[in-house]
Design an enzyme around this catalytic site. Structure first.
Site, short mmCIF file in Angstrom:
data_model
loop_
_atom_site.label_atom_id
_atom_site.label_comp_id
_atom_site.label_asym_id
_atom_site.label_seq_id
_atom_site.Cartn_x
_atom_site.Cartn_y
_atom_site.Cartn_z
N PRO A 2 -18.23 54.15 27.52
CA PRO A 2 -17.92 53.21 26.63
C PRO A 2 -17.22 53.76 25.53
O PRO A 2 -17.66 54.53 24.65
CB PRO A 2 -19.15 52.55 25.86
N GLU A 3 -16.11 53.25 25.02
CA GLU A 3 -15.24 53.52 23.78
C GLU A 3 -14.98 52.28 23.41
O GLU A 3 -15.69 51.20 23.74
CB GLU A 3 -13.97 54.44 24.10
N LYS A 59 -18.23 52.16 18.34
CA LYS A 59 -19.11 51.99 19.34
C LYS A 59 -20.38 51.46 19.11
O LYS A 59 -21.53 51.51 19.92
CB LYS A 59 -19.12 53.62 19.75
N ARG A 272 -14.24 69.27 23.59
CA ARG A 272 -14.36 68.25 24.71
C ARG A 272 -13.12 68.52 25.63
O ARG A 272 -12.34 69.26 25.19
CB ARG A 272 -14.15 66.93 24.07
#
Length: 295
Positions: A2-3, A59, A272
């Site tokens: 989820p973004e 978010k 990341r």
DNA sequence: TCCTATGTTGTATG
DNA sequence: ACATACAACATAGG
């Protein structure tokens, strides 16, 4: 998953139950997702209340209930929301237990940590990896943490100058890490950050403070574009963006840039996994080298 | 077995 | 006090 746009999609899945009364609440009360939540209050308070509103901001999601109760949800890395209509056989048994005073049993699925039962179905929060977060607040207005979320990146309130100020404050950090900071870019996650930088032709390892004005304009423009377009394309149906997006090529090794046709690169930047197109996003080293002349 | 994963946060360091 | 970097959280799948 989820973004920004995926969160909005999950919000809509629960929004189908707006107007319905909560009949029972079942939880895995020791699950990590409740680490910032008074579970007992939630379980005792919610039954009998009506779901009145739903909102997403970045978010985060906020569901409002009658009588001034608020359920906050963050989906973490693997969270999802679902509305499950009971099948014919399940309906009969579920209805029979509705009036029972005994505490509702924990959800059957080990990853379903919160289930709200309404007359027409069940609102399910699932999160295998437990990085998500549930909050419960009472009060007339929305809780403080919700009000502190910055305005949407697609709104007029977010301006080029706001971007510039933040880039200068985080001057030494790589762009990739800066774009992931929710206090300024609510909703931007790993794939969105890569998509934005790829479109803006900026290398993810560039130091945030090193961008000149044209580069800041590009970043601003594509940041807003990716937010707007992903909301348009992804939020309604959870569809993947078109093949013209980096999104469709960034996940595995061997992907090709849809613009240059050359191999994409994957490397850890800002902690990341990051994907970029070397021919399109010039590396910081090369940029430094261009200023060799000295009078 | 080892590595990776669309996220945040606490802690250490400068 | 502020900025930066990174391990830790917990589970599943390749």
């Amino acid at each position: 998953m989820p973004e920004l746009a995926e969160v909005e999609h999950f919000r809509r899945r629960w929004a189908v139950a707006v107007g319905e009364r909560i009949r029972t609440v079942s939880v895995h009360r020791n699950a990590r997702v409740f680490r910032a939540c008074d579970v007992a209050a939630l379980v005792e308070d919610l039954p009998g209340r009506r779901l009145l509103s739903s909102e997403a901001a970045g978010k985060q999601m906020l569901f409002g209930f009658s009588g001034g109760a608020w359920l906050g949800i963050h989906l973490g890395m693997t969270g999802s929301l679902e509305f499950v209509n009971p099948d014919a056989t399940a309906t009969a048994t579920a209805t029979d237990t509705a009036t029972a005073t005994a505490p509702a049993p924990a959800p059957a699925d080990r990853h379903d940590h919160l289930v709200l039962e309404t007359p027409s179905g069940r609102l399910v929060f699932r999160d295998p990896r437990l990085f998500g977060r549930i909050r419960f607040d009472r009060g007339r207005g929305a809780p403080a943490w919700w009000l502190a979320i910055p305005p949407p990146l697609t709104s007029d309130e977010f301006m080029l100058a706001d971007l510039g100020t933040f880039l200068d404050r985080r001057a030494k950090s790589p762009l990739k890490a800066v774009l992931l900071m929710q206090e300024r870019f609510p909703g931007v996650g790993n794939w969105m950050a890569d998509e934005i930088l790829w479109r803006a032709e900026l290398h993810p390892a560039r130091q945030a403070g090193s961008l000149d004005l044209p580069e800041r304009r590009r970043l601003y423009r594509w940041l807003r574009w990716v937010c707007r377009e992903s909301m348009r394309v992804v939020a309604p149906s959870f569809a993947d963006p078109p093949a013209s997006w980096l999104f469709r090529h960034r996940w595995s090794d061997g992907g090709l840039c849809p613009r240059t046709g050359h191999a994409l690169v994957r490397e850890t930047i800002g902690g990341r996994t990051t994907c970029w197109s070397p021919g399109r996003q010039p590396s910081p080293r090369k940029l430094v080298k261009k200023s060799t002349s000295r009078g």
